[in-house]
Design a protein around this motif. Structure first.
Motif, PDB file in Angstrom:
ATOM      1  N   PHE B 263      -1.577  12.870  22.835  1.00 40.91           N
ATOM      2  CA  PHE B 263      -1.008  14.212  22.989  1.00 40.91           C
ATOM      3  C   PHE B 263      -1.694  14.960  24.134  1.00 40.91           C
ATOM      4  N   TYR B 264      -3.008  14.936  24.125  1.00 36.92           N
ATOM      5  CA  TYR B 264      -3.745  15.635  25.170  1.00 36.92           C
ATOM      6  C   TYR B 264      -3.506  15.000  26.543  1.00 36.92           C
ATOM      7  N   GLU B 265      -3.355  13.699  26.542  1.00 38.59           N
ATOM      8  CA  GLU B 265      -3.111  13.006  27.824  1.00 38.59           C
ATOM      9  C   GLU B 265      -1.760  13.430  28.403  1.00 38.59           C
ATOM     10  N   LEU B 266      -0.771  13.472  27.540  1.00 43.76           N
ATOM     11  CA  LEU B 266       0.558  13.874  28.005  1.00 43.76           C
ATOM     12  C   LEU B 266       0.566  15.341  28.422  1.00 43.76           C
ATOM     13  N   ALA B 267      -0.160  16.165  27.698  1.00 43.36           N
ATOM     14  CA  ALA B 267      -0.149  17.597  28.000  1.00 43.36           C
ATOM     15  C   ALA B 267      -0.898  17.908  29.292  1.00 43.36           C
ATOM     16  N   SER B 268      -2.054  17.262  29.476  1.00 41.00           N
ATOM     17  CA  SER B 268      -2.903  17.621  30.613  1.00 41.00           C
ATOM     18  C   SER B 268      -2.682  16.744  31.836  1.00 41.00           C
ATOM     19  N   GLY B 269      -2.136  15.563  31.620  1.00 35.99           N
ATOM     20  CA  GLY B 269      -1.952  14.639  32.727  1.00 35.99           C
ATOM     21  C   GLY B 269      -3.223  13.904  33.110  1.00 35.99           C
ATOM     22  N   SER B 270      -4.239  13.981  32.293  1.00 36.10           N
ATOM     23  CA  SER B 270      -5.524  13.360  32.638  1.00 36.10           C
ATOM     24  C   SER B 270      -6.085  12.626  31.427  1.00 36.10           C
ATOM     25  N   THR B 271      -6.438  11.362  31.635  1.00 35.35           N
ATOM     26  CA  THR B 271      -7.017  10.631  30.501  1.00 35.35           C
ATOM     27  C   THR B 271      -8.431  11.121  30.215  1.00 35.35           C
ATOM     28  N   ARG B 272      -9.123  11.572  31.256  1.00 36.86           N
ATOM     29  CA  ARG B 272     -10.498  12.052  31.034  1.00 36.86           C
ATOM     30  C   ARG B 272     -10.489  13.327  30.209  1.00 36.86           C
ATOM     31  N   ILE B 273      -9.602  14.255  30.589  1.00 36.27           N
ATOM     32  CA  ILE B 273      -9.485  15.492  29.806  1.00 36.27           C
ATOM     33  C   ILE B 273      -9.048  15.166  28.377  1.00 36.27           C
ATOM     34  N   ALA B 274      -8.136  14.206  28.247  1.00 36.75           N
ATOM     35  CA  ALA B 274      -7.658  13.820  26.915  1.00 36.75           C
ATOM     36  C   ALA B 274      -8.804  13.293  26.052  1.00 36.75           C
ATOM     37  N   GLY B 275      -9.620  12.432  26.634  1.00 46.49           N
ATOM     38  CA  GLY B 275     -10.752  11.891  25.878  1.00 46.49           C
ATOM     39  C   GLY B 275     -11.731  12.980  25.469  1.00 46.49           C
ATOM     40  N   LEU B 276     -12.028  13.856  26.408  1.00 47.92           N
ATOM     41  CA  LEU B 276     -12.968  14.951  26.100  1.00 47.92           C
ATOM     42  C   LEU B 276     -12.375  15.895  25.067  1.00 47.92           C
ATOM     43  N   ALA B 277     -11.107  16.222  25.221  1.00 50.72           N
ATOM     44  CA  ALA B 277     -10.460  17.143  24.278  1.00 50.72           C
ATOM     45  C   ALA B 277     -10.464  16.557  22.867  1.00 50.72           C
ATOM     46  N   THR B 278     -10.219  15.259  22.760  1.00 50.59           N
ATOM     47  CA  THR B 278     -10.219  14.627  21.439  1.00 50.59           C
ATOM     48  C   THR B 278     -11.626  14.667  20.846  1.00 50.59           C
TER      49      THR B 278
END
Lengths: 292, 698
Positions: B263-278
């Motif tokens: 979800f975060y990856e799709l929303a932010s467009g970044s796998t790094r942000i997605a990992g950190l957000a999770t």
């Protein structure tokens, strides 16, 4: 068998085995678990994913004019794992509502049938939709792992799983062996009536750490009626004794039972009591009845 | 978006930082190396120059200019670094080389998995040693959790981890944190709510049908999603309810984490942000404990986030939309009948998303969130009105009470709850208080900067903007910590609000320290702070934790009240008295006799308050009337109650007599039933006495 449908064939095989296994009268529970886990958490969702989202019908190798092959799937291949679990859970829940409406309700056979039918139907749809998909479209696009790296990853992951499993196992053992105070259960209940005589049932269950010797005495309306000495029980041992009240006993009976331990003979270890009344039977009943 | 090894599934969708018109073309790594170095230096200088310029010019909002100097500098730095078009790009050249030469796309995951497992083993030592030494060894447990979390968080900060590696790291983290909860008590449920749902499962297992009555939690049968899945697993595998429940909760936990990443990856467009957000999501006060338990929210949360993933696919994909919509409807249907609050929150979130789209003048009528929001409203309302109508009273009453109390505190007419002290009077040690406060402070203080980042980089993206605005509710929700919050609003809202907080803070972190300026010392500092926030979140959710470790019996101490003697007594009632008798007893024995014993427990939800019966030293006629009006057949007395005050704050029910008494309940009050004519003492195991009230005259 087409290589491109190998995954669906495997799915169907698992489902058929599950169906057959349910019909076998007695089977080891470990095998039940191995079959149940994918059926509940993965197979229906995976089949539904494959049915809903068709794989590419064009060759995987892009032409020079094409940056990448056209695909119908709007997600990564690695998302298949998430979709399988999420859709399986959703199908389980909605399927459970459906089973509730049926007279059979939610039992092992109806669950197996439902989840198997869903998997088979969705797999069939997926097979149909894949009919014009070339074989190499099914291949994964991931970089093949080198052998040394696979061995390394496998070893580390294997160690990790082993360590986690041992941690849980040791915790379980420690909880099982956790010292807790020993205790003995003692009870009295109304028993099945014996002809016209009221009856009670006295019982002991030992959760002491060592073999324990007990004695029991029962009084009725203050008069000693029965006694047992030298009741020897091992840990988790049990003893039960019915007590019949003869006709000479008053209509109103107050039964009291005391439990003693042989190492403390003068101390009442446990005590219970029960009051019963002897009642004349009704018009269609002969004799007397007992009630608490 | 997308790694070089996994083509972008959304060819028409560019990441927010990707300049328009940038075409994909083969990269000549070596040729770019020299140019890259010069370019990096130029960007770095430009960024610093712009930051300096931004601070000094009148472009800085006047409100920021009025802040203290440290905040001005921080804001200036953030504004400056927001100019960076790609904060995840450390060095394109070196990234390509690293990925090309890496042994596998799993990267550090195998090593981290072993570290996580080691952390689990250390955490398991806590309860094991507590049992062996009869003293609390919770510090070892906390050390184990830190060992699980910190290394994974450190790696997630790195720009070099591949997408697959990040997913694996998060999956491993989720499983090991879940196992850390399991090892606390591998043979029994540890929280009261778990027993409540166990009873619903037992009803389904026994009857084969749903919607049976559950006196322990009357609303549970109306939201049977969790119990349906557990029943399926139990019946197909032969597992007992407890083990099946553990598996269902564990898999739900895993689905939640992986769905969050996606979800975060799709929303932010970044796998790094997605990992950190999770990872930041995992620091919320409910994630580690409450959302790992066998409760309906655990499964519902996983389904809800999974639904959001499908919705984002639906919004952004031009292909397979019909199929996605069907799938989303299925998941929505499952969510509606799994948990009320989760369902209501996510339908509310969809509506909020639609309103944000409206505000941004984006398509609303044909947008997928609109359709699903409408469907969600219809399904939720329909279920609540036609099937689960008791949910209105169940939800509204405690919320009303909490809001009224908060109102009182804000208007200085009500008392402020004593912080860091639970209902039994147990207070948290100083170091835990400090960690908790630091955790909350870091989270709340980071939000404005995260919102600033979102406003500058993502304000045209309705979903991210929605989440940014939603995050503002988090500080507000924490105000409920100052009142006697029986509804648990401060904690129970965390799993939902952190969906927003996670991405806001991750975006802030990623933009404040772009990968190219991130050094080892920064990464270690962030890891330390992240671990601090993680631990603080756990303390916030659990409260004073001295009861978390297993040990000797504690009066009304939940897991510490579950003893073999109590369980055996409950099993005895099932065997000798059979099921479904009306039984009254204290709080924790109610859970055991209602599940192990399968009895129909008398609870306050029956509309009758029986607690006064247990506090008088004599048996009065009004007590007999009260018991008879509730149709009580059996009474279970636990003599251990007279040894101490209840850990939960009450023995039988909230508001019972002698709530504020410093002394335990009188033993004489508990044993008065021995001499009452018509009450039979059927069972005695030393501490547990079972009385039959069948002989009481009407």
């Amino acid at each position: 068998m087409s290589r491109k449908n190998l995954d669906l064939m495997l799915l169907l095989l698992l489902v058929i085995i599950n169906l057959g296994w349910t019909l076998v009268p007695e089977h080891p529970s470990v095998v039940d678990l191995i079959f149940a886990l994918p059926l509940v958490f993965a197979l229906p969702g995976y089949a539904l994913t494959e049915a809903l989202f068709k794989r590419s019908s064009e060759p995987i190798t892009p032409s020079p004019q094409q940056a990448r092959p056209r695909r119908e799937r709007p997600f990564h291949g690695s998302d298949r794992f998430i979709l399988s679990i999420g859709l399986s859970l959703s199908l389980d829940i909605v399927g459970g509502l459906l089973l509730n409406v049926l007279p059979a309700g939610l039992d092992a056979l109806s669950w197996t049938a439902l989840l198997s039918i869903l998997t088979i139907v969705f797999s069939g749809i997926a097979l149909y939709r894949r009919r014009d998909t070339p074989v190499n479209a099914q291949k994964g696009r991931g970089k093949p792992l080198r052998l040394r790296s696979t061995l390394y990853a496998g070893a580390m992951l294997g160690l990790a799983v082993t360590l986690a499993t041992v941690s849980v196992w040791v915790s379980t053992l420690s909880e099982q062996q956790q010292a807790s105070p020993d205790f003995t259960q003692f009870w009295i209940l109304q028993a099945q009536q014996m002809s016209d005589n009221c009856a009670a049932l006295v019982g002991i269950h030992s959760s002491e750490a060592v073999t324990t010797t007990y004695s029991v005495d029962v009084t009725v309306n203050g008069v000693r009626a029965s006694a047992w000495s030298s009741i020897v029980l091992n840990p988790q041992g049990e003893w039960e004794q019915p007590i019949s009240m003869g006709a000479e006993i008053d209509n109103s009976m107050y039964m009291e039972a005391h439990l003693y331990r042989s190492d403390q003979p003068g101390v009442v270890y446990r005590n219970v009591h029960l009051a019963m009344n002897r009642v004349q039977g009704g018009a269609n009943q002969s004799g007397q009845q007992c009630s608490v | 978006m997308g790694s070089p090894l996994e083509p972008d599934p959304f060819p028409g969708q560019r990441s927010p930082s990707q300049p328009a018109g940038e075409a994909e073309r083969p990269i000549d790594i070596d040729a770019l190396a020299q140019q890259e170095t010069v370019l990096m230096l130029a960007i770095s200088e430009l960024t610093e120059a712009e930051a300096a310029s931004t601070r000094e010019t009148v472009l800085m909002p006047k409100v920021v200019a009025k802040l203290p100097l440290p905040f001005q500098r921080l804001t200036g730095t953030v504004l400056g670094r927001l100019q960076d078009p790609d904060p995840d790009c450390w060095s394109r050249t070196l990234t390509q080389r690293a990925l090309k030469s890496s042994a596998s796309t799993l990267g550090w995951f195998p090593l981290l998995a072993l570290l996580d497992a080691f952390g689990t083993a250390v955490a398991a030592l806590g309860p094991i040693l507590s049992r062996l030494t009869s003293s609390d060894q919770e510090n070892i447990f906390w050390l184990g959790l830190a060992l699980i979390f910190a290394p994974s968080f450190l790696r997630l900060l790195s720009p070099l981890a591949s997408r697959r590696e990040r997913m694996c790291i998060l999956g491993g983290l989720s499983l090991c944190l879940y196992l850390a909860i399991v090892v606390l008590n591998p043979l029994h449920f540890i929280f009261a709510d778990e027993y409540l749902h166990w009873r619903t499962v037992d009803n389904i297992v026994r009857t084969g049908h749903l919607f049976g009555e559950n006196s322990l939690l009357t609303i549970s049968p109306f939201y049977p999603g969790l119990e349906i899945v557990t029943d399926a697993l139990s019946k197909l595998s032969g597992l007992d309810t407890f083990t099946a429940g553990l598996l269902v909760a564990g898999i739900s936990h895993l689905l939640l984490v992986l769905s969050l990443f996606r979800f975060y990856e799709l929303a932010s467009g970044s796998t790094r942000i997605a990992g950190l957000a999770t990872a930041i999501y995992m620091t919320n006060s409910e994630f580690f404990y409450f959302n790992s338990l066998f409760v309906y929210e655990t499964l519902a949360l996983a389904l809800a986030v999974f639904l959001m993933v499908m919705l984002v696919y639906l919004e952004r994909s031009k292909r397979g939309r019909g199929a996605l919509f069907l799938g989303a409807c299925l998941v929505l249907g499952a969510l509606v009948i799994t948990h009320h609050i989760t369902d209501l929150f996510f339908v509310g979130l969809l509506i909020f998303w639609v309103l944000t789209r409206l505000f941004l003048r984006q398509t609303v009528v044909k947008a997928p969130p609109t359709g699903l929001a409408l469907l969600g409203v219809l399904l939720s309302a329909g279920w609540m009105i036609f099937v689960a109508s008791p949910v209105f009273g169940y939800l509204l009453s405690p919320i009303n009470t909490a809001v009224t109390e908060l109102e009182g505190v804000l208007l200085h007419s009500g008392a402020v709850r004593q912080l860091f002290v639970d209902r039994s009077g147990l207070s948290a040690p100083l170091w835990q208080r400090l960690v908790t406060v630091a955790s909350l402070a870091l989270t709340v203080l980071g939000l404005p900067f995260g919102l600033l980042s979102i406003w500058r980089k993502y304000r045209q993206q309705a979903l991210v903007l929605t989440l940014g605005l939603l995050a503002l509710l988090y500080p507000v929700s924490q105000l409920f910590r100052f009142v006697n919050d029986h509804a648990g609003i401060a904690d129970r809202s965390a799993p939902f609000l952190y969906l927003a907080v996670g991405i806001v803070l991750a975006i802030f972190l990623a933009h404040l320290w772009p990968a190219r300026v991130l050094r080892w010392r920064h990464a270690l500092l962030f890891t330390l702070l992240g671990t601090l926030v993680f631990q603080g979140g756990i303390f916030l959710g659990i409260g004073p934790t001295s009861r978390l470790m297993p040990g000797s019996y504690v009066v009304e101490g939940e897991a510490r009240s579950v003893t073999p003697e109590s369980i055996q007594a409950a099993l005895w009632t099932l065997e000798y008295l059979h099921a479904d008798n009306r039984v009254v007893t204290d709080r924790d024995n109610t859970l055991l006799f209602g599940t192990y014993g399968d009895q129909d427990m008398v609870t306050p939800s029956d509309g009758v308050s029986l607690s006064p019966v247990f506090f008088t030293t004599d048996f009065f006629p009004w007590e007999q009337s009260l018991l008879q009006s509730a149709h009580v057949q059996y009474m279970v007395i636990d003599l251990r109650l007279s040894t101490a005050r209840p850990d939960a704050g009450y023995y039988y029910e909230q508001g019972e007599p002698e709530t504020n008494s410093p002394t335990p309940i009188s033993r004489q009050a508990l044993t008065k039933f021995d001499i009452v004519p018509g009450i039979d003492r059927l069972f005695d195991s030393g501490n547990i006495i079972i009385y039959s009230l069948g002989g009481l005259s009407g």
